[in-house]
Design a protein around this motif. Structure first.
Motif, short mmCIF file in Angstrom:
data_model
loop_
_atom_site.label_atom_id
_atom_site.label_comp_id
_atom_site.label_asym_id
_atom_site.label_seq_id
_atom_site.Cartn_x
_atom_site.Cartn_y
_atom_site.Cartn_z
N LEU A 72 21.25 -32.12 0.41
CA LEU A 72 20.17 -33.11 0.32
C LEU A 72 20.54 -34.23 -0.64
O LEU A 72 21.29 -34.03 -1.59
CB LEU A 72 18.89 -32.44 -0.19
CG LEU A 72 18.29 -31.37 0.72
CD1 LEU A 72 17.26 -30.54 -0.04
CD2 LEU A 72 17.65 -32.03 1.94
N ASP A 73 19.95 -35.39 -0.39
CA ASP A 73 20.11 -36.52 -1.32
C ASP A 73 19.06 -36.51 -2.42
O ASP A 73 19.33 -36.98 -3.53
CB ASP A 73 20.04 -37.85 -0.56
CG ASP A 73 21.20 -38.02 0.39
OD1 ASP A 73 22.32 -38.28 -0.08
OD2 ASP A 73 21.00 -37.85 1.61
N ASP A 112 18.71 -37.87 3.23
CA ASP A 112 17.96 -36.67 3.61
C ASP A 112 17.14 -36.25 2.40
O ASP A 112 17.71 -35.89 1.35
CB ASP A 112 18.89 -35.54 4.03
CG ASP A 112 19.63 -35.87 5.33
OD1 ASP A 112 18.97 -36.36 6.27
OD2 ASP A 112 20.85 -35.63 5.39
N ARG A 166 10.65 -39.89 11.24
CA ARG A 166 11.51 -39.30 10.21
C ARG A 166 10.88 -38.07 9.56
O ARG A 166 11.56 -37.31 8.86
CB ARG A 166 11.82 -40.34 9.13
CG ARG A 166 12.61 -41.54 9.62
CD ARG A 166 12.70 -42.60 8.53
NE ARG A 166 11.41 -43.22 8.28
CZ ARG A 166 11.16 -44.05 7.26
NH1 ARG A 166 12.12 -44.35 6.39
NH2 ARG A 166 9.97 -44.58 7.11
N THR A 186 15.68 -38.85 7.01
CA THR A 186 14.86 -37.68 7.32
C THR A 186 14.06 -37.31 6.10
O THR A 186 14.56 -37.39 4.96
CB THR A 186 15.71 -36.46 7.75
OG1 THR A 186 16.42 -35.93 6.61
CG2 THR A 186 16.69 -36.82 8.85
N PRO A 206 17.55 -29.67 5.66
CA PRO A 206 18.90 -30.22 5.79
C PRO A 206 19.76 -29.76 4.61
O PRO A 206 19.24 -29.43 3.54
CB PRO A 206 18.67 -31.73 5.74
CG PRO A 206 17.23 -31.93 6.05
CD PRO A 206 16.52 -30.71 5.54
N THR A 254 11.68 -34.02 5.04
CA THR A 254 11.11 -32.72 5.32
C THR A 254 10.10 -32.40 4.23
O THR A 254 10.46 -32.37 3.05
CB THR A 254 12.20 -31.64 5.35
OG1 THR A 254 13.23 -32.03 6.27
CG2 THR A 254 11.62 -30.30 5.77
#
Length: 239
Positions: free
Chosen positions: A148-149, A69, A122, A92, A145, A94
């Motif tokens: 987050l990564d 994410d 995505r 994903t 999200p 954003t």
């Protein structure tokens, strides 16, 4: 081939925002540029460092982690976001931008990478103040999200040269701690800068993150006939 064409023009709270396309004879192709008032914000003439922001940032995500994410702060011409989409681990993405006009440009497919960006399932484009989101506590019910990564940021010229004074607090140790709260353990914060890495900001990053790197991204500048250099900061939380 047009020498100059204004594609969009908007009055924003930050000033007059203009998207234009012009033919640049030095490189023999069209160049897309964004101006805010009299200040040049971005150009498609040089995208190496913007793409390196995604490449270096995502490369620092711990090995074996997938279904990432990712949040991109600053949509701009879209090159950072599209570079992130090239990483198959991204589940994903954003993209947050404070200017609805910029989001509309891509939804209208006015820019070379707009189709690639908005047609990817995505991608989610969010009109919001990225800096305000980072000041707030993580909220899975909010626009981002959680956790987050990776957070990839390309808004300001540098940590010491911001587009708006309200952005400055993010580049302090306390601001970085608030940002880091949005990341899961081992998560990555990466930042583009118009200038090569500065030791003062590297020190602030080291106060919050377990591993910090400053990269100088050099690229040929056909306009000056020399080499230009931007910076990319990469910071990784303890796992």
């Amino acid at each position: 081939m047009l020498r100059f064409e204004e594609l969009a023009h908007e009055q924003t709270p930050m000033g007059e925002l203009t998207l234009r396309r012009r033919y640049e004879p030095v490189v023999g192709r069209d160049v897309f540029e964004v101006k805010l008032g009299d200040e040049y914000l971005m150009s498609s003439l040089f995208t190496v460092a913007e793409e390196a922001l995604s490449d270096l940032g995502l490369a620092a995500v711990p090995a074996g982690r997938d279904a990432l994410d990712v949040v991109v702060g600053g949509l701009g011409l879209g090159y950072t976001a599209v570079a992130a989409l090239r990483d198959a681990r991204v589940a994903t993405m954003t993209v947050v931008d404070a200017l609805p006009a910029v989001i509309a440009w891509h939804e209208r497919r006015l820019l070379p990478v707009s189709g690639t960006l908005v047609d990817d399932e995505r991608t989610r484009l969010v009109h919001a103040d990225f800096f305000a989101l980072m000041r707030a506590a993580p909220d899975a019910a909010g626009p981002l999200p959680a956790p987050l990564d990776a957070i990839l940021l390309d808004v300001d010229h540098s940590p010491t040269f911001t587009l708006d004074p309200s952005h400055a607090d993010l580049y302090t140790v306390e601001g970085l701690r608030r940002l880091a709260a949005h990341l899961r353990p081992g998560g990555v914060f990466a930042l583009w800068s118009d200038d090569p890495p500065e030791e003062s900001f590297l020190a602030a990053l080291r106060a919050v993150f377990a591993r910090v790197e400053g990269h100088t991204v050099a690229f040929d500048n056909p306009i000056t006939g020399g080499v230009s250099r931007n910076g990319v900061y990469v910071a990784v939380l303890a796992g």
